[in-house]
Design an enzyme around this catalytic site. Structure first.
Site, PDB file in Angstrom:
ATOM      1  N   GLU A  14    -107.250  80.125   4.601  1.00  0.00           N
ATOM      2  CA  GLU A  14    -106.058  80.867   4.166  1.00  0.00           C
ATOM      3  C   GLU A  14    -105.369  81.514   5.364  1.00  0.00           C
ATOM      4  O   GLU A  14    -105.879  81.514   6.478  1.00  0.00           O
ATOM      5  CB  GLU A  14    -106.428  81.963   3.155  1.00  0.00           C
ATOM      6  CG  GLU A  14    -106.097  81.628   1.704  1.00  0.00           C
ATOM      7  CD  GLU A  14    -104.606  81.627   1.395  1.00  0.00           C
ATOM      8  OE1 GLU A  14    -103.791  81.786   2.328  1.00  0.00           O
ATOM      9  OE2 GLU A  14    -104.259  81.454   0.217  1.00  0.00           O
ATOM     10  N   ASN A 142     -99.964  85.682  -4.206  1.00  0.00           N
ATOM     11  CA  ASN A 142     -99.705  84.585  -3.271  1.00  0.00           C
ATOM     12  C   ASN A 142     -98.208  84.453  -2.989  1.00  0.00           C
ATOM     13  O   ASN A 142     -97.381  85.151  -3.572  1.00  0.00           O
ATOM     14  CB  ASN A 142    -100.235  83.257  -3.832  1.00  0.00           C
ATOM     15  CG  ASN A 142    -101.624  82.939  -3.332  1.00  0.00           C
ATOM     16  OD1 ASN A 142    -101.915  83.057  -2.144  1.00  0.00           O
ATOM     17  ND2 ASN A 142    -102.505  82.543  -4.233  1.00  0.00           N
ATOM     18  N   ASP A 192     -99.518  78.487  -4.426  1.00  0.00           N
ATOM     19  CA  ASP A 192    -100.419  79.295  -3.607  1.00  0.00           C
ATOM     20  C   ASP A 192     -99.601  79.926  -2.487  1.00  0.00           C
ATOM     21  O   ASP A 192     -98.543  80.476  -2.733  1.00  0.00           O
ATOM     22  CB  ASP A 192    -101.570  78.419  -3.093  1.00  0.00           C
ATOM     23  CG  ASP A 192    -102.822  79.220  -2.825  1.00  0.00           C
ATOM     24  OD1 ASP A 192    -102.838  80.010  -1.863  1.00  0.00           O
ATOM     25  OD2 ASP A 192    -103.815  79.059  -3.563  1.00  0.00           O
TER      26      ASP A 192
END
Length: 281
Positions: A14, A142, A192
């Site tokens: 991430e 997100n 996301d």
């Protein structure tokens, strides 16, 4: 199709960040509690004692890092970390997730339940020494990113499958209620992490769909980039001319995972990204 940039497997890759002064990519393995750095040849990593998920650049070799309990300044040369501000430190259920510096030098950071507990998360802005809660009752925060003209910010609760945009005032705070930017419900897509290019198009990773999709300022789908990993998590523009799209992914929960799941990828985007904004402390 995107190519492999780093073959390191992240359980939950991430927070990719292209540092414009260092000309390197940083990214995290949230569940691995680790920060990575690579110029495409040599790769470094740093271990932490709690989940870390997102960063903004403060200076060369200096990052503002969000962890499950705090915001801290991290010096990559020494590995020293200086505590700046608590982040839901009294809530053992949550951790940090997606985050990005804004055009004013502030830093937006989302939280979520460690087990995606419904509505346990929120989105905050750290600016001028103050942490302000902007949105609450979010399950998976997100897609935090910003329009090039500073007019809007974007974000999503991945579970709701809707990307929202919110008007910003002259100091970078939300001005009015969020409105719908793109609804991915009918397609069953999970938005996301996201980033906005210099032309105003939004590029969003779609978890579980092996792709990053590009949407115009009107929310219409423009283009899709295939990624050889199922759980794409976040894109970032980088490279010398900001035309390379870097993409993190996750191997978490896949049984069996493919060889590429959890790797970090790169692809020529055919466009240019915005320079990542500097965090002003």
């Amino acid at each position: 199709m995107a190519n492999i940039f780093s073959s390191t497997i992240c359980t939950l890759g991430e927070g990719p960040l292209w540092h414009p002064e260092e000309q390197v990519l940083y990214w995290f393995d949230i569940l691995g509690k680790r920060l990575y750095r690579s110029d495409g040849t040599a790769e470094q990593s740093w271990d932490f004692d709690e989940h870390v998920s997102a960063a903004g650049w403060v200076d060369s070799g200096v990052l503002l890092i969000a962890s499950e309990t705090s915001l801290s300044v991290f010096e990559t040369e020494t590995g020293d970390s200086t505590y700046i501000h608590p982040l839901e430190s009294d809530n053992a259920i949550t951790r940090s997730n997606d985050g990005r510096a804004d055009p004013w030098g502030g830093f937006w950071i989302g939280t979520m339940g460690k087990n995606a507990e419904p509505g346990a998360g929120a989105i905050y802005r750290y600016y001028d020494g103050t942490l302000t809660k902007l949105f609450d009752k979010i399950t998976i925060s997100n897609a935090i990113c910003f329009a090039p003209d500073r007019s809007h910010a974007f974000y999503t609760d991945t579970r709701k499958r809707k990307i929202l945009k919110v008007k910003l005032d002259n100091e970078g705070y939300p001005d009015g209620k969020p409105t719908l930017f793109a609804d991915l419900t009918d397609e069953g897509l999970n938005p996301d992490g996201a980033v906005v290019a210099a032309d105003g198009n939004l590029w969003v990773a779609q978890w579980g769909a092996s792709r990053v999709a590009c949407y115009g300022p009107d929310g219409a789908l423009i283009r899709v980039i295939a990624v050889p990993a199922l759980q794409t998590s976040c894109p970032a523009f980088g490279g010398p001319d900001l035309s390379t799209l870097y993409i993190t992914s996750a191997a978490d929960g896949l049984n069996p995972a493919s060889d590429n799941d959890g790797m970090t990828f790169a692809v020529p985007s055919g466009t240019r990204g915005q320079k990542e904004h500097q965090v002003i402390l």
